[in-house]
Every structure is written in C-alpha cells, then in structure tokens.
Design an enzyme around this catalytic site. Structure first.
Site, mmCIF file in Angstrom:
data_model
loop_
_atom_site.group_PDB
_atom_site.id
_atom_site.type_symbol
_atom_site.label_atom_id
_atom_site.label_comp_id
_atom_site.label_asym_id
_atom_site.label_seq_id
_atom_site.Cartn_x
_atom_site.Cartn_y
_atom_site.Cartn_z
ATOM 1 N N LYS A 58 -5.482 -47.985 -16.778
ATOM 2 C CA LYS A 58 -4.422 -48.878 -16.276
ATOM 3 C C LYS A 58 -3.498 -49.299 -17.417
ATOM 4 O O LYS A 58 -2.273 -49.293 -17.272
ATOM 5 C CB LYS A 58 -5.059 -50.126 -15.647
ATOM 6 C CG LYS A 58 -4.088 -51.271 -15.433
ATOM 7 C CD LYS A 58 -4.736 -52.480 -14.794
ATOM 8 C CE LYS A 58 -5.412 -53.439 -15.741
ATOM 9 N NZ LYS A 58 -4.542 -54.358 -16.471
ATOM 10 N N ASN A 59 -4.105 -49.671 -18.556
ATOM 11 C CA ASN A 59 -3.281 -50.242 -19.627
ATOM 12 C C ASN A 59 -2.499 -49.188 -20.421
ATOM 13 O O ASN A 59 -1.741 -49.537 -21.326
ATOM 14 C CB ASN A 59 -4.133 -51.132 -20.526
ATOM 15 C CG ASN A 59 -4.550 -52.406 -19.783
ATOM 16 O OD1 ASN A 59 -4.004 -52.701 -18.715
ATOM 17 N ND2 ASN A 59 -5.499 -53.139 -20.328
ATOM 18 N N CYS A 112 -3.685 -61.928 -14.773
ATOM 19 C CA CYS A 112 -4.921 -62.710 -14.682
ATOM 20 C C CYS A 112 -4.746 -64.048 -15.387
ATOM 21 O O CYS A 112 -4.063 -64.140 -16.404
ATOM 22 C CB CYS A 112 -6.065 -61.943 -15.357
ATOM 23 S SG CYS A 112 -6.741 -60.633 -14.334
ATOM 24 N N ARG A 115 -0.427 -67.115 -21.911
ATOM 25 C CA ARG A 115 -0.091 -65.759 -22.367
ATOM 26 C C ARG A 115 1.406 -65.710 -22.686
ATOM 27 O O ARG A 115 2.203 -65.131 -21.936
ATOM 28 C CB ARG A 115 -0.479 -64.730 -21.311
ATOM 29 C CG ARG A 115 -1.992 -64.679 -21.137
ATOM 30 C CD ARG A 115 -2.427 -63.705 -20.097
ATOM 31 N NE ARG A 115 -2.397 -62.332 -20.551
ATOM 32 C CZ ARG A 115 -2.842 -61.308 -19.812
ATOM 33 N NH1 ARG A 115 -3.319 -61.521 -18.615
ATOM 34 N NH2 ARG A 115 -2.780 -60.077 -20.280
ATOM 35 N N ASP A 149 -11.735 -57.306 -22.748
ATOM 36 C CA ASP A 149 -11.923 -56.934 -21.341
ATOM 37 C C ASP A 149 -13.364 -56.560 -21.022
ATOM 38 O O ASP A 149 -13.752 -56.524 -19.851
ATOM 39 C CB ASP A 149 -11.012 -55.750 -20.977
ATOM 40 C CG ASP A 149 -9.552 -56.143 -21.032
ATOM 41 O OD1 ASP A 149 -9.237 -57.278 -20.651
ATOM 42 O OD2 ASP A 149 -8.733 -55.317 -21.467
ATOM 43 N N ARG A 154 -6.611 -54.438 -9.031
ATOM 44 C CA ARG A 154 -5.589 -54.265 -10.074
ATOM 45 C C ARG A 154 -6.050 -53.250 -11.107
ATOM 46 O O ARG A 154 -5.225 -52.611 -11.753
ATOM 47 C CB ARG A 154 -5.296 -55.611 -10.763
ATOM 48 C CG ARG A 154 -4.626 -56.627 -9.838
ATOM 49 C CD ARG A 154 -4.189 -57.880 -10.602
ATOM 50 N NE ARG A 154 -3.777 -57.495 -11.923
ATOM 51 C CZ ARG A 154 -4.267 -58.006 -13.050
ATOM 52 N NH1 ARG A 154 -5.155 -58.951 -13.019
ATOM 53 N NH2 ARG A 154 -3.845 -57.571 -14.216
HETATM 54 N N1 EPU Z 1 0.093 -63.411 -27.523
HETATM 55 C C1 EPU Z 1 0.982 -64.359 -27.965
HETATM 56 N N2 EPU Z 1 2.322 -64.039 -27.951
HETATM 57 C C2 EPU Z 1 2.777 -62.855 -27.483
HETATM 58 C C3 EPU Z 1 1.855 -61.903 -27.016
HETATM 59 C C4 EPU Z 1 0.512 -62.214 -27.046
HETATM 60 O O1 EPU Z 1 0.608 -65.449 -28.392
HETATM 61 O O2 EPU Z 1 3.997 -62.643 -27.488
HETATM 62 C C5 EPU Z 1 -1.345 -63.723 -27.535
HETATM 63 C C6 EPU Z 1 -1.924 -63.789 -26.133
HETATM 64 O O3 EPU Z 1 -1.711 -65.046 -25.551
HETATM 65 C C7 EPU Z 1 -3.372 -63.458 -26.363
HETATM 66 C C8 EPU Z 1 -3.328 -62.501 -27.550
HETATM 67 O O4 EPU Z 1 -2.058 -62.656 -28.142
HETATM 68 O O5 EPU Z 1 -4.067 -64.607 -26.735
HETATM 69 C C9 EPU Z 1 -3.538 -61.053 -27.197
HETATM 70 O O6 EPU Z 1 -2.603 -60.671 -26.201
HETATM 71 P P1 EPU Z 1 -2.036 -59.195 -26.075
HETATM 72 O O7 EPU Z 1 -0.542 -59.287 -26.123
HETATM 73 O O8 EPU Z 1 -2.710 -58.309 -27.065
HETATM 74 O O9 EPU Z 1 -2.511 -58.813 -24.632
HETATM 75 P P2 EPU Z 1 -1.609 -58.323 -23.436
HETATM 76 O O10 EPU Z 1 -0.688 -57.262 -23.901
HETATM 77 O O11 EPU Z 1 -1.071 -59.470 -22.701
HETATM 78 C C10 EPU Z 1 -3.228 -56.375 -22.827
HETATM 79 C C11 EPU Z 1 -3.945 -55.938 -21.590
HETATM 80 C C12 EPU Z 1 -5.099 -56.880 -21.306
HETATM 81 C C13 EPU Z 1 -6.029 -56.918 -22.505
HETATM 82 C C14 EPU Z 1 -5.237 -57.316 -23.767
HETATM 83 C C15 EPU Z 1 -6.057 -57.285 -25.032
HETATM 84 C C16 EPU Z 1 -2.146 -55.005 -20.253
HETATM 85 C C17 EPU Z 1 -1.311 -55.106 -19.036
HETATM 86 N N3 EPU Z 1 -3.022 -55.967 -20.461
HETATM 87 O O12 EPU Z 1 -2.727 -57.666 -22.520
HETATM 88 O O13 EPU Z 1 -5.788 -56.327 -20.203
HETATM 89 O O14 EPU Z 1 -7.034 -57.878 -22.279
HETATM 90 O O15 EPU Z 1 -4.121 -56.407 -23.930
HETATM 91 O O16 EPU Z 1 -6.581 -56.008 -25.247
HETATM 92 O O17 EPU Z 1 -2.035 -54.046 -21.014
HETATM 93 C C18 EPU Z 1 -6.930 -56.359 -18.177
HETATM 94 O O18 EPU Z 1 -6.822 -55.133 -18.147
HETATM 95 O O19 EPU Z 1 -7.628 -57.011 -17.358
HETATM 96 C C19 EPU Z 1 -6.233 -57.132 -19.191
HETATM 97 C C20 EPU Z 1 -6.114 -58.438 -19.147
#
Ligand code: EPU
Length: 437
Positions: A22-23, A115, A120, A309, A401
C-alpha cells in the site's frame, strides 16, 4: 459496518503471498501525474485507500483505468483543487501536493486524514516545498500552494526522516529546475521503489534508500512513463508471520522480500519461533503447545528499525508469551488504541501514551471489539486466532485500507475466519450478547 469473525484455536499451515505494498502504491499513483507518457502499475490490490486515490485522481482530471489487477494511468491535464472529502479520506492525499504543484501550478487541499495515530503534521513537506520556491498559505485546516516560476533545486535538511515528506520532496525535486540534495531523508524501501518508478520515467536520482538523496531535476514533467511492479507489502508479510506465531503452525510467505522485515523476523526468533528465510520467501514455525518467551522490550524507529506499523502485530504475539513485555512507539503518540480490544479479550495490557505494557500468558476469550485503526484492527484479528470462542472485530473501514481481505487470507491458512459484510441475525444476536457481558 464490516465485521470480521474469528473462532480461535486453529493451527495455521500453508503458503501465502503478500500483495503490492500500500505504502508504495499510494505515492506511485500520485507520481504518475508527473509523467508525460502512460504508466501502468501492476498487481495493485483492491484497498479502500487505492480506491480513494483513484477517486482523487479522477477529481483532479486524470483518467485512471483499472484492468483486473493492473492500473493504467494515461497522462492528463489536471487542476490543483482536491475535494475535502477525498483529502480527508486518507493520509496518502498528501502525496498529491508535489505532483499537482508541478502539473497545475497551484494546489488547494484540506489537510490529509488517515489513521488517528496522534498528531500528523505536514510541516516538513511544506518547508521543503517552500525551500524549492513554493509560496504557501495555511488557513482553517487547509493549505494552498502556488509556484508561478516553477520549482527550483535546493539543498534541504529534513528535521526528521519522514517517509511522506521524503516522497513529496523526491517527486518535487525530480521535476524542479537544477539539482536538489535532500539530507536526513527517510530510507524505507518504499522510497527506493518510488525512485525506481521516477527513474523509469526519466528522473535522475541517486542515493534513494540512504539519508542523502541527490536529484537532477527535469525542469517540468518527466519525459517518459512505463510499467512498474510495486514492492511486495512488508507489513502484510509481517501480519502473516505474526498470525503463525499467535496461532501456531507453519506458514510460508512467498514472493516477498524477507530483508524488508528483518527486524520483525528477528523479534519472532527472540520470542521462540523458528524462522528460516531465503531471498524471496520465509517460513515461521511455532509449536502451539509451547509458550512463547516474553520479557521482551521493543522500540519502534525509522528504517531499518522496528517498523511502527508492526508494533500492534508484535503486541498480539506477545500476548501469547510468558512474562512482562513492553513496546515503545517512537513515531506515533497513539499507536496502541488496540489495547482496549486486547483487554476485552482477557489480555493483561496497559497503554500509557507511547508505551504498551503486556503481561503475557493470559487465556484470551472471544469478545466483540472495535478496530481502532488499520494495524490495530489487524492485531485484534490476530489475537482472535488464539482466543477461546468467537471474536467479532467491528471495523468501520480501517482494515480494508491496508488489506484487500484479511479474513480470506487467514482462512487460506486454515483459520476459522470470515468477513461479514452484511450482518446476519445470528451474528447480530451473538454480538449483542457479547456486548452485554
Ligand atoms: N512528521 C512531522 N512532520 C511532517 C511529517 C511527519 O512531524 O511533516 C512526523 C509524524 O507526525 C510522525 C513521524 O514524523 O510522528 C513519522 O511520520 P512519517 O511522515 O514518516 O509517516 P507518514 O508518511 O505519515 C507513512 C505510512 C505509515 C507509516 C509511517 C512510518 C503512508 C501513507 N503511511 O506515514 O503507514 O506508519 O510512514 O513508517 O505511507 C499504515 O500503513 O497504517 C501507516 C500508518
């Protein structure tokens, strides 16, 4: 609302193959907007986040076509206005910021949903795009970006290795004018997969999968397109591995990249499972009569650390282990909302902010529980595999999802498990009786 019904006590055996990640698929669908020629993504599962992405693509003017497992993505002229209901439907809507900015020159988008794992923010995405020349205004839960002069290459340091922000800036840099150097980038396998897709379409990228990524931008859309097979889903693979550990038995996960879930497989070995891995498959064996070993401390982290995850999946495994274990999630504040469901099944657990305490070995019983989020919901289904009696996991749409049909997957391995799309009278009575307890 969909419900998954699990009757515990079955040992699992068999082989299973994870779908495309998915990601990876979500950013790749967005990245297709950057390509001047048609793209095809192969083997894309029918996930609700994929459906939401296809709806978003259509809403901005693109014309994605599903042909069986493949998705065709012809080039299209797009607008930068993302409807609120689609932006709010998933976190993955944030991947459209950079492509729409490149293709439409402006983007107006409510802040992304997803989620409820805690705050975030998208400040790193915005700071990076700002450094590349975007003008940004934020008001009342929405963001507006414009870039009349086009994006320009820059050197940018991410304040933390955000997966999403790395993907946003990689896509932006691929189409910017000049060279971009991203420092402190996330290194998850999905970053290298997206870079491979962009390179196929003509981008010049070095270092994807390491903390320093260098991109020579094409000063506009990428000239090519092509056919891409996204990575196998490492979190789905970990889910099947965890299922074998929870229920006992012997499960082989095929056509995957065991190296992409090495920390999870190491954890299963530490807990007492037998794990053997080859280049593209692995097998987990657990004797259901032998208790797992607890007393384990896990802390999630960015790649190659223990993936956030997989933390709820590990928790479902540790419910089966003797002794006290603890999992700390360093990324998200509310990763363990599934603790309430575990407790309703008789587990001794306590969620305290980012920490989950588990006093393993309690005899689990069936219960009616709610999936609080995607991976927490999957973890409750796994716990149901080891519970005495029947568990009903009510899911307002989280599990779909990330898994096309988790109940069907577990059923192929021998679990007594079904997805109840329309609730029968008998099940309604069972759920009612369970909720009275
Ligand atoms: N963060 C910030 N500012 C930003 C971006 C992120 O403070 O601009 C913080 C977030 O709040 C969090 C941390 O950095 O505390 C990590 O967030 P990251 O940006 O790495 O995660 P994401 O891109 O929002 C993706 C996956 C998640 C997975 C995380 C970590 C997608 C759509 N989602 O989220 O997947 O947990 O990376 O590997 O790619 C899932 O599949 O259930 C899921 C939540």
């Amino acid at each position: 609302m969909e419900r998954i019904r699990i009757t515990g006590g079955r040992v699992l055996t068999g082989k299973i193959r994870p779908a495309a990640a998915k990601n990876s698929v979500l950013p790749l669908l967005a990245a297709s907007l950057l390509c001047a020629k048609p793209c095809v993504l192969r083997g894309v599962p029918r996930l609700s986040d994929v459906d939401a992405s296809l709806a978003l693509l259509r809403a901005v003017g693109a014309n994605p076509v599903r042909r069986g497992p493949d998705i065709l993505l012809p080039p299209a002229a797009v607008t930068g206005r993302v409807p609120p209901e689609l932006a709010g439907a998933m976190r993955g809507s944030v991947f459209y910021l950079a492509p729409l900015l490149v293709r439409a020159g402006t983007v107006e988008m409510p802040l992304p949903g997803g989620c409820r794992l805690g705050p975030r923010p998208i400040d790193i995405h915005l700071a990076g795009l700002g450094a590349m020349g975007a003008e940004i205004t934020e008001e009342e839960g929405a963001v507006r970006l414009s870039c009349p002069g086009g994006l320009k290459g820059t050197e940018f340091v991410l304040r933390l290795p955000s997966v999403g922000a790395t993907l946003t800036l990689l896509m932006a840099a691929a189409c910017a004018r000049g060279i971009t150097v991203l420092r402190g980038a996330a290194c998850e396998p999905e970053i290298a997969d997206t870079a491979a897709f962009l390179r196929m379409a003509g981008a010049e990228i070095e270092g994807a999968g390491t903390p320093v990524i260098t991109v020579r931008g094409s000063d506009g859309p990428l000239p090519g397109g092509g056919v891409h097979l996204p990575l196998p889903d490492r979190i789905a693979a970990a889910t099947y591995a965890a299922a074998a550990a929870v229920a006992g038995g012997r499960v082989t996960v095929e056509q995957c990249r065991p190296g992409h879930l090495a920390s999870f497989l190491r954890f299963l070995r530490t807990a007492g499972c037998e794990v053997s891995a080859g280049p593209d498959s692995f097998t987990v064996v657990r004797d259901p009569e032998t208790p797992l070993w607890g007393g384990i401390r896990l802390c999630t982290g960015a790649w190659p650390g223990f993936a956030t995850d997989t933390a709820p999946l590990a928790a479902a495994v540790l419910l089966q282990a003797g002794g006290e274990s603890r999992i700390h999630d360093a990324l998200f504040q509310n990763r363990f909302a599934c603790a309430d469901g575990f407790a309703a099944m008789g587990a001794k657990v306590h969620a305290d902010g980012r920490d989950l305490h588990i006093w393993g070995g309690a005899r689990l019983h069936g219960a009616a529980v709610n999936a609080p989020d995607l991976r927490g919901g999957a973890a409750l289904v796994l716990a149901g595999l080891a519970a005495r009696g029947t568990t009903i996991v009510a899911d307002p749409g989280h599990i779909r999802r990330g898994y096309q049909d988790l109940a069907a997957d577990l059923k192929t391995l021998g679990a007594h498990c079904a997805s109840l799309k329309t609730i029968s009278d008998a099940t309604r009575k069972t759920v009612g009786a369970m909720q009275m307890r």
